[in-house]
Design a protein around this motif. Structure first.
Motif, PDB file in Angstrom:
ATOM      1  N   UNK A  66       4.558   2.969  -1.883  1.00  0.00           N
ATOM      2  CA  UNK A  66       3.424   3.119  -0.674  1.00  0.00           C
ATOM      3  C   UNK A  66       3.665   4.265   0.173  1.00  0.00           C
ATOM      4  N   UNK A  68       6.469   6.996   0.375  1.00  0.00           N
ATOM      5  CA  UNK A  68       6.423   7.527  -0.440  1.00  0.00           C
ATOM      6  C   UNK A  68       5.214   8.420  -0.835  1.00  0.00           C
ATOM      7  N   UNK A  69       3.993   7.623  -0.732  1.00  0.00           N
ATOM      8  CA  UNK A  69       2.394   8.532  -1.108  1.00  0.00           C
ATOM      9  C   UNK A  69       2.165   8.533  -0.258  1.00  0.00           C
ATOM     10  N   UNK A  70       2.292   8.232   0.660  1.00  0.00           N
ATOM     11  CA  UNK A  70       1.660   8.704   2.152  1.00  0.00           C
ATOM     12  C   UNK A  70       2.992   9.470   2.670  1.00  0.00           C
ATOM     13  N   UNK A  72       3.787  12.044   1.061  1.00  0.00           N
ATOM     14  CA  UNK A  72       3.195  12.788   0.071  1.00  0.00           C
ATOM     15  C   UNK A  72       1.666  13.566   1.124  1.00  0.00           C
TER      16      UNK A  72
ATOM     17  N   UNK B 141      -1.741  15.616  -6.736  1.00  0.00           N
ATOM     18  CA  UNK B 141      -0.670  14.903  -6.559  1.00  0.00           C
ATOM     19  C   UNK B 141       0.378  14.505  -7.603  1.00  0.00           C
ATOM     20  N   UNK B 152       2.311   2.882  -6.751  1.00  0.00           N
ATOM     21  CA  UNK B 152       1.717   2.528  -5.150  1.00  0.00           C
ATOM     22  C   UNK B 152       2.206   4.013  -4.678  1.00  0.00           C
ATOM     23  N   UNK B 153       2.382   5.237  -5.451  1.00  0.00           N
ATOM     24  CA  UNK B 153       1.914   6.445  -4.768  1.00  0.00           C
ATOM     25  C   UNK B 153       0.783   6.494  -4.499  1.00  0.00           C
ATOM     26  N   UNK B 156      -0.317   4.854  -1.288  1.00  0.00           N
ATOM     27  CA  UNK B 156       0.113   5.210  -0.652  1.00  0.00           C
ATOM     28  C   UNK B 156      -0.583   6.529   0.318  1.00  0.00           C
ATOM     29  N   UNK B 157      -0.656   6.759  -0.745  1.00  0.00           N
ATOM     30  CA  UNK B 157      -1.671   8.554  -0.591  1.00  0.00           C
ATOM     31  C   UNK B 157      -2.943   7.847   0.474  1.00  0.00           C
ATOM     32  N   UNK B 160      -2.675   7.292   3.898  1.00  0.00           N
ATOM     33  CA  UNK B 160      -2.497   8.051   5.027  1.00  0.00           C
ATOM     34  C   UNK B 160      -4.332   8.724   5.083  1.00  0.00           C
TER      35      UNK B 160
END
Lengths: 326, 353
Positions: A66, A68-70, A72, B141, B152-153, B156-157, B160
């Motif tokens: 999470x 790493x994605x944040x 990005x 992405x 999980x990426x 995470x985006x 954000x």
């Protein structure tokens, strides 16, 4: 200059960087309400709120991914792993994700993230909770690896790591958290990739990082009594390694001993030996020696555990050998 | 919400045809409510993916494309339908089967083909290849090639976006076999727990490489995995571009308005092998089974629905198809003419300064 603990220096670095840049946030197990398993994040939840200090489930892969994605998508996460032993669960996200994203996207996605927490051996925690894994991370292009040995270095290096645009693996020492030392206030920055000569000397170069710096310093004190003047160098950043400082020292002393807690095979010391022999072969008066952790899983028993890691005596013995003074 | 049949039996053709007819009329009904230009755009995108992938298979056979190459043929309705509901600022994450979504998002076919051929004009400068397509400007992405690792990426985006109070949503595409890996569960839990605006789209094409999903998952209806996390979920006929669009549209609204995640299972089918190195049939499925699924082709179905309601004509389809074939040819020319990366590229982009 204020005197504070290593953990307080880390705390101050995070606090200052969170005040400076609101894209910086902290996540990990117990970092919020519990103030951190080792109290490194004490007070940060109160000051910055649950929006920026997040207690996670026990799911290292998930919350590291999470982060790493944040990263990005524009944030600058600090991931606290309760110990680096658990970072193994998140290794795919660090090695296959964070480290490679910039390259495999053709330069489009950098990952400004810090993965931090305690590593190295601790007291009687046995095989799964007491080990030095820095060599694993050092192996990977795309990662930086930092291991501070003093409170001042802890603060200055962590601030630089948080501002770095690359993924930084920041391995603290579980047994140094209570160590006290002078720590400069405010903008105390130590650039990554710069070694520090912890004790200047002329007879032998002793290279050590993290907790082993203190083992090396103690050994140097004993050696001084024997009339041997050891230079102790802490690379502080293992990747990128400040090879220049190490080579310069070797040109002066012509002999070197490398101390690390990790396993010997493919260890950090092996890499340093390779760099030194390639760049300073003509200056060497003796083979470079290594003192490392024993090539075994860490035993629980105090008497066995004591044998498994370098101590000042084993460093002194290696220095005598490299100087032909058995 | 209509759910597609997951039965893999080909025994009763009449019944299948009956189901086909009702699915087609449902598609036509949905089409009537939408603007003709949108419908034509969806058709064009699906056709572009089909023709592009056919060409990619040719170039792979010629050795111009190397490594692993996972084609999207058969699954076009999922990517096109889902992405059609996004705004320009939204994010997309994919697995290694990512050509279709990239084209659906509007990636330049030349940049995509150049990437497959490992050229500098590729969307990832030839360093990513088929499995790692990236285009930051499009919010694309990445293709990510470790099963489950990009969930999980995506969370995470989405995190954000919520953190920065931006009204973006994140779509995350993955295959059916992903529902069994730990990162799937860790991501769904975090997404629901932290109320993240992310839509997980499970493209159930019935096989994880060569193993039928019923041999590896303890439940049949994969979207029900969301129940364990108290997450909204839906199943949708992944061969119906408008059904996918509607289902994803609902989820996008939920993400944008309430910052809540959704798990969508789109039931679809891939016509090609898992990758170009695998046979299309013979080991884990029969030719008859494959042919049966091809009759439910998402593009043919959409064309017949649109013709049925008078939005397009046969001539229009032919003309469009020819135009798209030409676009794909031009993409190949572009890739062919693009430069091979020089040795100076080897060490570039490992670290940011």
């Amino acid at each position: 200059m204020p005197v504070m603990q290593y953990r307080e220096a880390l705390n101050q670095a995070m606090r200052e960087e969170m005040l400076r840049d609101d894209r910086v946030f902290l996540l990990g197990e117990e970092v919020g309400a519990y103030n951190g398993a080792y109290k490194v994040s004490r007070g940060l939840l109160d000051e910055f709120g649950p929006h920026r200090v997040l207690d996670t489930p026990i799911a290292e892969l998930g919350f590291t991914g999470l982060a790493v994605g944040a990263a990005m998508a524009g944030l600058r996460p600090i991931v606290e792993v309760m110990t680096f032993n658990f970072s193994i669960l998140a290794l795919d996200q660090v090695v296959n994700g964070a480290a490679k994203m910039l390259y495999m996207s053709g330069g489009q996605f950098g990952i400004p993230m810090v993965l931090r927490g305690p590593g190295g051996s601790a007291h009687q925690l046995a095989a799964q909770h007491s080990q030095a894994l820095e060599a694993w991370y050092c192996h990977v292009p795309g990662l930086k690896v930092v291991m501070p040995a003093t409170p001042a270095d802890a603060k200055g290096l962590l601030k630089s790591a948080i501002r770095d645009d690359n993924p930084v693996v920041f391995i603290e020492s579980e047994v140094l958290y209570g160590m006290k030392g002078d720590v400069p206030e405010g903008e105390h920055m130590i650039p990554l990739g710069v070694a520090d000569i912890k004790r200047p000397g002329n007879d032998v170069t002793v290279i050590a990082h993290s907790k082993m710096v203190h083992v090396a310093m103690e050994a140097a004190k004993e050696l001084e009594a024997e009339g041997i003047d050891a230079e102790v160098i802490d690379p502080r950043t293992l990747r990128p390694l400040d090879t220049g400082t190490l080579v310069e020292s070797l040109k002066k002393t012509n002999r070197a001993v490398i101390v690390e807690e990790g396993w010997p095979f493919c260890g950090v010391g092996a890499q340093i030996v390779d760099l030194l022999q390639a760049q300073a072969f003509d200056y060497l008066d003796a083979p470079i020696l290594r003192v490392s952790g024993a090539d075994v899983p860490t035993p629980y028993s105090k008497s066995l555990e004591h044998l498994a890691f370098p101590d000042p005596r084993s460093v002194v013995a290696a220095v005598r050998r490299v100087l032909n003074r058995q | 919400m209509k759910s597609g049949s997951t039965a893999r039996s080909v025994a009763n053709v009449t019944e299948t045809n009956g189901a086909e007819t009702s699915a087609s009329s449902a598609l036509a009904e949905r089409a009537r409510r939408l603007d003709a230009s949108l419908l034509k755009d969806l058709l064009e995108k699906m056709l572009l993916i089909r023709r592009f992938e056919e060409k990619a298979a040719e170039l792979y056979a010629l050795g111009k494309i190397g490594g692993f190459c996972h084609l999207y043929i058969g699954q076009e309705a999922v990517g096109v339908g889902a992405i059609s509901f996004l705004g320009p600022d939204d994010y997309i994450f994919c697995s290694y089967r990512d050509h279709g979504q990239a084209l659906a998002r509007g990636m330049d076919p030349g940049a995509l083909m150049a990437e497959l051929c490992g050229k500098t004009a590729g969307c990832s400068k030839g360093k990513g290849g088929s499995m790692h397509l990236f285009d930051k400007r499009l919010g694309f992405y990445g293709g990510h090639a470790i099963v489950g690792a990009h969930l999980p990426l995506a969370a995470g985006a989405a995190f954000a976006s919520r953190y920065l109070r931006e009204p973006r949503v994140t779509l995350c595409f993955f295959g059916d076999a992903t529902v069994n890996i730990g990162s799937f569960h860790e991501s769904l839990n975090l997404a629901q727990l932290w109320k993240l605006p992310v839509i997980f789209i499970c493209e159930n094409n019935e096989f994880g490489m060569g193993t039928p999903i019923e041999k590896t998952a303890s439940i049949v209806h994969l979207h029900e995995r969301a129940c364990a996390y108290n997450m909204a979920h839906a199943a949708v006929d992944g061969m119906d571009v408008l059904a996918v669009r509607d289902a994803v549209g609902e989820a996008v609204e939920r993400a944008r308005k309430d910052s809540l995640p959704t798990l969508i299972e789109a039931r679809t089918y891939r016509y090609m092998g898992h990758s170009m190195s695998d046979p299309t049939h013979g080991i884990y499925r029969t030719k008859a089974e494959l042919e049966e699924h091809r009759r439910k082709d998402p593009i043919k179905r959409f064309i017949s629905a649109l013709e049925g309601i008078g939005v397009i004509t046969q001539e229009y389809v032919e003309e469009t198809d020819n135009r798209i074939r030409e676009i794909v040819e031009q993409a190949v020319v572009f890739a062919d003419q693009s430069r091979e990366p020089g040795p100076e590229e080897l060490l570039a982009d490992v670290y940011l300064p």
